[in-house]
Design an enzyme around this catalytic site. Structure first.
Site, short mmCIF file in Angstrom:
data_model
loop_
_atom_site.label_atom_id
_atom_site.label_comp_id
_atom_site.label_asym_id
_atom_site.label_seq_id
_atom_site.Cartn_x
_atom_site.Cartn_y
_atom_site.Cartn_z
N ASP A 64 0.82 -1.22 0.00
CA ASP A 64 0.00 0.00 0.00
C ASP A 64 0.85 1.27 0.00
OD1 ASP A 64 -2.45 -1.25 -0.05
OD2 ASP A 64 -2.85 -1.02 2.09
N ARG A 124 0.24 5.69 16.61
CA ARG A 124 -0.17 6.74 15.64
C ARG A 124 0.18 8.15 16.08
NH1 ARG A 124 0.04 2.14 13.58
NH2 ARG A 124 -1.64 1.41 12.26
N ASP A 184 -7.43 4.47 12.42
CA ASP A 184 -6.11 5.08 12.32
C ASP A 184 -6.11 6.42 11.57
OD1 ASP A 184 -4.80 3.19 13.84
OD2 ASP A 184 -4.56 1.83 12.14
N SER A 240 -4.47 -8.59 7.94
CA SER A 240 -3.90 -7.25 8.03
C SER A 240 -3.30 -7.12 9.43
CB SER A 240 -4.99 -6.20 7.81
OG SER A 240 -4.56 -4.97 8.34
N1 ARG Z 1 -8.54 -2.15 15.82
C1 ARG Z 1 -7.29 -1.74 16.32
C2 ARG Z 1 -7.29 -0.26 16.59
O1 ARG Z 1 -8.12 0.42 16.09
C3 ARG Z 1 -6.13 -2.16 15.45
C4 ARG Z 1 -6.03 -1.56 14.11
C5 ARG Z 1 -4.68 -1.83 13.55
N2 ARG Z 1 -4.60 -2.04 12.15
C6 ARG Z 1 -4.45 -3.22 11.52
N3 ARG Z 1 -4.14 -3.17 10.25
N4 ARG Z 1 -4.56 -4.38 12.09
O2 ARG Z 1 -6.48 0.25 17.31
#
Ligand code: ARG
Length: 400
Positions: free
Chosen positions: A14, A93, A122, A174
């Site tokens: 990506d 983040r 995110d 993912s």
């Molecule tokens: N759901 C979790 C959060 O919002 C993890 C998201 C992380 N991304 C991933 N590609 N698994 O913090």
């Protein structure tokens, strides 16, 4: 002059496609990659970024800053989103955003960019963090608006521009990994009735495969900061967390399977692995309850963990409310020094003993032996007065 953008770059498909996509739209792209303990070799990142079209690639080791400034305050808050998730992805983040802003300012870029989608949390965390730090920077999120409808289309685009794509068959998941934990979603996990297949887990052994003998671990704290494991001092907090990650992984600790409420209104099924964080939460909670008076401890438990978790999850890291809660938690953690001993056994972690120079546990008050110094008559009077409202109520209800 070309518009300059600093892109949060992982080196995956990506973000590599994003580099080229931005170049094609007239941007000069500088990539930014942080080591937050994801356990990946980052040596090849600059070459990858350049071959995708970046003019410069920055790679930085943020492991200690991440551990101390982001994971530690969250531990001191005992924050778990919806009672389960230790917020690993949510914590990286704001740190990455802060660095994007710093580099944008240093390198005269008006834009920063990230690879998050339009239906995740995110995007919110990146954008709110950037705006809180510098509202004049514009945030680009190509994945939300580009033309590709599938991974295959992205791969085709990458090939067209000679962007190297890993030939290996990708797992259907993912994954977002850092020191504090690993988040795994997609593929078979999208069916919440299906138990996660064993190959979904990245670092932990299954409890079934874990050793048949328990292992004990002693964690030393100073003022709320974990400083030692089994007597060995760690100057760097991230190394201590790594040590607990590997100990916990071996015993199948820290697997979390949940359906959670995302900010954008949907529920999603996620699994997490956070062995080190899980052990530290157990230990810190126990020590804090030992060294904190009842009034403060109850106030903390009722008001902090859930609220703090929401703040982090919902992208509000750079907000006064988070800072104010940190001050409160730091105050309580001043006395959280001592040692907690835990037992690790087939997926479970439990505190078995604890000690602290600031312990509020007083043995001659607690004991049922002849050394007992508690005033039992005072207990009788206390109960009489404390119970008065219910006695009155009982009288009215029963008419007696
Ligand atoms: N759901 C979790 C959060 O919002 C993890 C998201 C992380 N991304 C991933 N590609 N698994 O913090």
């Amino acid at each position: 002059m070309a518009k300059r953008v600093i892109l949060a770059y992982s080196g995956g498909l990506d973000t590599s496609v994003i580099v080229r996509w931005l170049v094609e739209r007239g941007f000069e792209v500088i990539t930014y990659t942080a080591d937050v303990g994801q356990g990946e070799e980052l040596g090849e990142i600059p070459d990858k970024a350049r071959s995708a079209g970046a003019v410069e690639a920055i790679v930085e080791d943020l492991r200690e800053e991440f551990a101390r400034e982001y994971c530690l305050p969250t531990l001191k808050a005992l924050a778990l989103y919806e009672g389960k998730y230790p917020l690993s992805a949510a914590l990286s983040r704001p740190l990455i955003s802060k660095k994007l802003v710093e580099y944008a300012e240093k390198m005269n870029a008006d834009y920063v960019a990230h690879g998050s989608t339009g239906k995740g949390n995110d995007q919110v965390r990146f954008e709110l963090s950037v705006w809180a730090l510098n509202p004049n920077i514009e945030v680009l999120a190509p994945v939300r608006e580009w033309e590709f409808k599938s991974r295959d289309e992205e791969i085709e685009y990458a090939k067209r521009f000679n962007i190297p794509v890993k030939a290996t068959k990708e797992k259907p998941y993912s994954i977002d990994a850092n020191l504090w934990g690993i988040s795994i979603e997609c593929g078979p996990l999208e069916d919440p009735w299906q138990e996660p297949p064993e190959d979904a887990y990245e670092i932990t052994r299954s409890p079934e495969e874990a050793p048949d003998e328990p292992e004990f671990v002693e964690i030393g704290f100073e003022g709320g900061v974990p400083v030692s494991v089994n007597g060995e001092k760690f100057r760097e907090l991230y190394r201590l967390v790594e040590e607990l990650n590997s100990l916990g992984s071996k015993h199948g600790i820290g697997r979390i399977d949940m359906v959670e409420n995302r900010l954008v209104g949907i529920k999603s099924r996620e699994i997490y692995e956070a062995p080190g964080a899980t052990i530290l939460y157990e230990a810190y909670r126990d020590l804090l309850s030992l060294t904190t008076d009842r009034f403060s401890f109850h106030y903390f438990m009722n008001n902090v963990p859930h609220e703090y978790a929401k703040i982090v999850y919902e992208g509000l890291w750079f907000s006064p409310v988070r800072e104010a809660l940190d001050s409160f938690n730091d105050k309580l953690s001043e006395n959280a020094s001592g040692t907690v001993k835990l037992k690790l056994y087939k997926g479970s972690v439990s505190v078995v003993s604890r000690k602290s120079p600031y312990s509020l546990y007083v043995e001659d008050l607690a004991t049922y032996s002849p050394e007992d110094s508690f005033d039992h008559v005072a207990g009788m009077h206390f109960t009489k007065v404390y119970g008065l409202p219910l006695k009155v109520l009982g009288r009215v209800r029963s008419g007696k």
